[in-house]
Design a protein around this motif. Sequence first.
Motif, PDB file in Angstrom:
ATOM      1  N   PRO A 129       3.508  17.043   7.421  1.00 25.16           N
ATOM      2  CA  PRO A 129       4.630  17.358   6.539  1.00 25.16           C
ATOM      3  C   PRO A 129       4.873  16.239   5.528  1.00 25.16           C
ATOM      4  O   PRO A 129       4.904  15.066   5.880  1.00 25.16           O
ATOM      5  N   GLY A 130       5.021  16.603   4.277  1.00 23.24           N
ATOM      6  CA  GLY A 130       5.325  15.638   3.230  1.00 23.24           C
ATOM      7  C   GLY A 130       4.126  14.931   2.656  1.00 23.24           C
ATOM      8  O   GLY A 130       4.220  14.307   1.589  1.00 23.24           O
ATOM      9  N   ALA A 131       2.970  14.994   3.315  1.00 19.13           N
ATOM     10  CA  ALA A 131       1.806  14.249   2.846  1.00 19.13           C
ATOM     11  C   ALA A 131       1.074  14.958   1.717  1.00 19.13           C
ATOM     12  O   ALA A 131       0.218  14.352   1.069  1.00 19.13           O
ATOM     13  N   ASP A 132       1.425  16.217   1.464  1.00 23.39           N
ATOM     14  CA  ASP A 132       0.788  16.911   0.344  1.00 23.39           C
ATOM     15  C   ASP A 132       1.259  16.313  -0.991  1.00 23.39           C
ATOM     16  O   ASP A 132       0.539  16.347  -1.991  1.00 23.39           O
ATOM     17  N   LYS A 133       2.484  15.750  -0.986  1.00 25.98           N
ATOM     18  CA  LYS A 133       3.025  15.127  -2.196  1.00 25.98           C
ATOM     19  C   LYS A 133       2.507  13.701  -2.367  1.00 25.98           C
ATOM     20  O   LYS A 133       2.245  13.247  -3.479  1.00 25.98           O
ATOM     21  N   ASP A 134       2.410  12.985  -1.259  1.00 26.33           N
ATOM     22  CA  ASP A 134       1.976  11.592  -1.282  1.00 26.33           C
ATOM     23  C   ASP A 134       1.352  11.307   0.089  1.00 26.33           C
ATOM     24  O   ASP A 134       2.034  11.390   1.113  1.00 26.33           O
ATOM     25  N   PRO A 135       0.062  10.969   0.176  1.00 28.39           N
ATOM     26  CA  PRO A 135      -0.590  10.758   1.476  1.00 28.39           C
ATOM     27  C   PRO A 135      -0.246   9.436   2.146  1.00 28.39           C
ATOM     28  O   PRO A 135      -0.730   9.147   3.237  1.00 28.39           O
ATOM     29  N   SER A 136       0.602   8.616   1.522  1.00 27.05           N
ATOM     30  CA  SER A 136       1.019   7.362   2.147  1.00 27.05           C
ATOM     31  C   SER A 136       1.824   7.647   3.413  1.00 27.05           C
ATOM     32  O   SER A 136       2.576   8.621   3.482  1.00 27.05           O
ATOM     33  N   TYR A 137       1.691   6.762   4.401  1.00 23.54           N
ATOM     34  CA  TYR A 137       2.524   6.901   5.595  1.00 23.54           C
ATOM     35  C   TYR A 137       2.715   5.543   6.245  1.00 23.54           C
ATOM     36  O   TYR A 137       1.936   4.608   6.023  1.00 23.54           O
ATOM     37  N   VAL A 138       3.793   5.443   7.024  1.00 24.50           N
ATOM     38  CA  VAL A 138       3.999   4.312   7.918  1.00 24.50           C
ATOM     39  C   VAL A 138       4.218   4.865   9.311  1.00 24.50           C
ATOM     40  O   VAL A 138       4.700   5.998   9.484  1.00 24.50           O
ATOM     41  N   ALA A 142       1.268   0.958  11.563  1.00 24.46           N
ATOM     42  CA  ALA A 142       0.334   1.097  10.450  1.00 24.46           C
ATOM     43  C   ALA A 142       1.065   1.377   9.158  1.00 24.46           C
ATOM     44  O   ALA A 142       2.125   2.008   9.139  1.00 24.46           O
ATOM     45  N   THR A 143       0.481   0.902   8.088  1.00 23.34           N
ATOM     46  CA  THR A 143       0.822   1.312   6.734  1.00 23.34           C
ATOM     47  C   THR A 143      -0.490   1.739   6.100  1.00 23.34           C
ATOM     48  O   THR A 143      -1.399   0.922   5.943  1.00 23.34           O
ATOM     49  N   SER A 144      -0.619   3.017   5.794  1.00 21.95           N
ATOM     50  CA  SER A 144      -1.917   3.499   5.350  1.00 21.95           C
ATOM     51  C   SER A 144      -1.748   4.788   4.559  1.00 21.95           C
ATOM     52  O   SER A 144      -0.630   5.159   4.172  1.00 21.95           O
ATOM     53  N   MET A 197       0.825  -1.207   0.000  1.00 20.76           N
ATOM     54  CA  MET A 197       0.000   0.000   0.000  1.00 20.76           C
ATOM     55  C   MET A 197       0.857   1.254   0.000  1.00 20.76           C
ATOM     56  O   MET A 197       0.577   2.234  -0.657  1.00 20.76           O
ATOM     57  N   SER A 198       1.952   1.248   0.744  1.00 17.73           N
ATOM     58  CA  SER A 198       2.795   2.439   0.811  1.00 17.73           C
ATOM     59  C   SER A 198       3.659   2.567  -0.428  1.00 17.73           C
ATOM     60  O   SER A 198       4.189   1.581  -0.945  1.00 17.73           O
ATOM     61  N   SER A 199       3.803   3.803  -0.918  1.00 19.43           N
ATOM     62  CA  SER A 199       4.698   4.061  -2.038  1.00 19.43           C
ATOM     63  C   SER A 199       5.980   4.725  -1.553  1.00 19.43           C
ATOM     64  O   SER A 199       6.726   5.286  -2.351  1.00 19.43           O
ATOM     65  N   LEU A 200       6.252   4.643  -0.259  1.00 22.39           N
ATOM     66  CA  LEU A 200       7.437   5.275   0.307  1.00 22.39           C
ATOM     67  C   LEU A 200       8.667   4.405   0.058  1.00 22.39           C
ATOM     68  O   LEU A 200       8.571   3.190  -0.149  1.00 22.39           O
ATOM     69  N   PRO A 201       9.875   4.992   0.080  1.00 18.74           N
ATOM     70  CA  PRO A 201      11.102   4.235  -0.193  1.00 18.74           C
ATOM     71  C   PRO A 201      11.320   3.098   0.803  1.00 18.74           C
ATOM     72  O   PRO A 201      10.907   3.189   1.963  1.00 18.74           O
ATOM     73  N   PRO A 202      11.990   2.008   0.375  1.00 22.81           N
ATOM     74  CA  PRO A 202      12.215   0.857   1.258  1.00 22.81           C
ATOM     75  C   PRO A 202      12.951   1.210   2.543  1.00 22.81           C
ATOM     76  O   PRO A 202      12.718   0.584   3.588  1.00 22.81           O
ATOM     77  N   GLU A 203      13.871   2.189   2.496  1.00 21.88           N
ATOM     78  CA  GLU A 203      14.602   2.526   3.720  1.00 21.88           C
ATOM     79  C   GLU A 203      13.689   3.084   4.800  1.00 21.88           C
ATOM     80  O   GLU A 203      13.965   2.955   5.997  1.00 21.88           O
ATOM     81  N   ILE A 204      12.569   3.706   4.388  1.00 21.34           N
ATOM     82  CA  ILE A 204      11.603   4.205   5.363  1.00 21.34           C
ATOM     83  C   ILE A 204      10.925   3.036   6.071  1.00 21.34           C
ATOM     84  O   ILE A 204      10.743   3.033   7.292  1.00 21.34           O
ATOM     85  N   GLY A 234      -2.006  -3.153   9.371  1.00 20.50           N
ATOM     86  CA  GLY A 234      -1.305  -3.015  10.639  1.00 20.50           C
ATOM     87  C   GLY A 234      -2.201  -3.349  11.811  1.00 20.50           C
ATOM     88  O   GLY A 234      -3.262  -3.958  11.677  1.00 20.50           O
ATOM     89  N   GLY A 235      -1.757  -2.939  12.981  1.00 19.75           N
ATOM     90  CA  GLY A 235      -2.460  -3.225  14.220  1.00 19.75           C
ATOM     91  C   GLY A 235      -1.493  -3.066  15.372  1.00 19.75           C
ATOM     92  O   GLY A 235      -0.585  -2.224  15.323  1.00 19.75           O
ATOM     93  N   GLY A 236      -1.666  -3.877  16.403  1.00 20.52           N
ATOM     94  CA  GLY A 236      -0.775  -3.753  17.541  1.00 20.52           C
ATOM     95  C   GLY A 236      -1.191  -4.686  18.653  1.00 20.52           C
ATOM     96  O   GLY A 236      -1.975  -5.621  18.457  1.00 20.52           O
ATOM     97  N   ILE A 237      -0.644  -4.416  19.825  1.00 20.94           N
ATOM     98  CA  ILE A 237      -0.970  -5.182  21.029  1.00 20.94           C
ATOM     99  C   ILE A 237      -1.420  -4.196  22.090  1.00 20.94           C
ATOM    100  O   ILE A 237      -0.667  -3.299  22.489  1.00 20.94           O
ATOM    101  N   GLY A 238      -2.655  -4.355  22.537  1.00 19.80           N
ATOM    102  CA  GLY A 238      -3.165  -3.540  23.631  1.00 19.80           C
ATOM    103  C   GLY A 238      -2.903  -4.241  24.953  1.00 19.80           C
ATOM    104  O   GLY A 238      -3.308  -5.391  25.138  1.00 19.80           O
ATOM    105  N   GLY A 239      -2.202  -3.563  25.851  1.00 23.16           N
ATOM    106  CA  GLY A 239      -1.933  -4.113  27.173  1.00 23.16           C
ATOM    107  C   GLY A 239      -2.835  -3.449  28.191  1.00 23.16           C
ATOM    108  O   GLY A 239      -2.630  -2.287  28.534  1.00 23.16           O
TER     109      GLY A 239
END
Length: 292
Positions: free
Chosen positions: A96-105, A83-85, A1-8, A61-66
């Motif tokens: 910041p940066g989401a105006d170019k691409d709304p993808s995020y991790v 998350a990857t969304s 889903m994300s189009s961000l670089p692999p290093e991210i 994504g998701g997580g662990i709720g304690g």
Amino acid sequence: MSSLPPEIEDRRTRAKAWFEDLQIRIVAALEQLEEEAPPEFYPEEPQRFDLRPWTRETGVGGGIGGHFKGRLFEKAGVHTSAATSRFSPEMAKEMPGADKDPSYVSASISLIVHPRSPRIPTVHMNTRFLSTAESWFGGGADLTPMVDEQRSEEADDAVLFHAAMKAACDPFDPDWHETYKAWCDEYFYLPHRKETRGVGGIFYDRHNSGDFEKDFAFTRAVGEAFLDVYPKIVRHRMSEPWTEQDRMEQLVRRGRYVEFNLLYDRGTMFGLRAGGNIDTILSSMPPVAAWT
């Protein structure tokens, strides 16, 4: 889903692993304190965390709720998420940066502890990594004493807590503690009450010095500082007797906590808008509160 670089994605993977390891160690430390609580003040049986994996309804994504309810800690939560969304158009405008691409991790840990004893301060801590086309860390930790005599920066617990946060900041930049302490005081302020939520700590957001390794190490230092200092405060206070007046002070302070988290807290608003887990987002609410 994300189009961000692999290093991210690699950076997020490392941050996620760290937050999950820290969660395990904080849960163990709180359970140990629950075991140590003196039975003359806490006669019930010690309890353990309920760890609940969850999956995001939007994105990946998701997580662990304690989740925890016990004798020493009336309510606590120690949660991780990742998350990857994609941000909605409205949220993308704010990031910041989401105006170019709304993808995020993202990856994060967040915790809240509401002790049963009014003599033990409530504490909150969270740290997170978020990346769009730009990457940053955010988070911090703050202490909220419940009784009047402890609600001062000169009180013992506040001095110890601020010293721990300063020690986390200073190896990276001698100016960071003063900056992030002031930001914390400004952030955790209730304008309608004209008062701060507690005695502060540090708060930072969109932290990017240009050196990922330095910023990641700083965020780890904040987590380690919390894990070291809060158990010391709890052990110092958990054998102190309290009165009904102390309990009422605590419940009123908890009411202020509710007001802040529902009216002003960025994390609560972000989590709800980004499709996070409602049970973990709202676990910061105290189990009992009062307004007079």
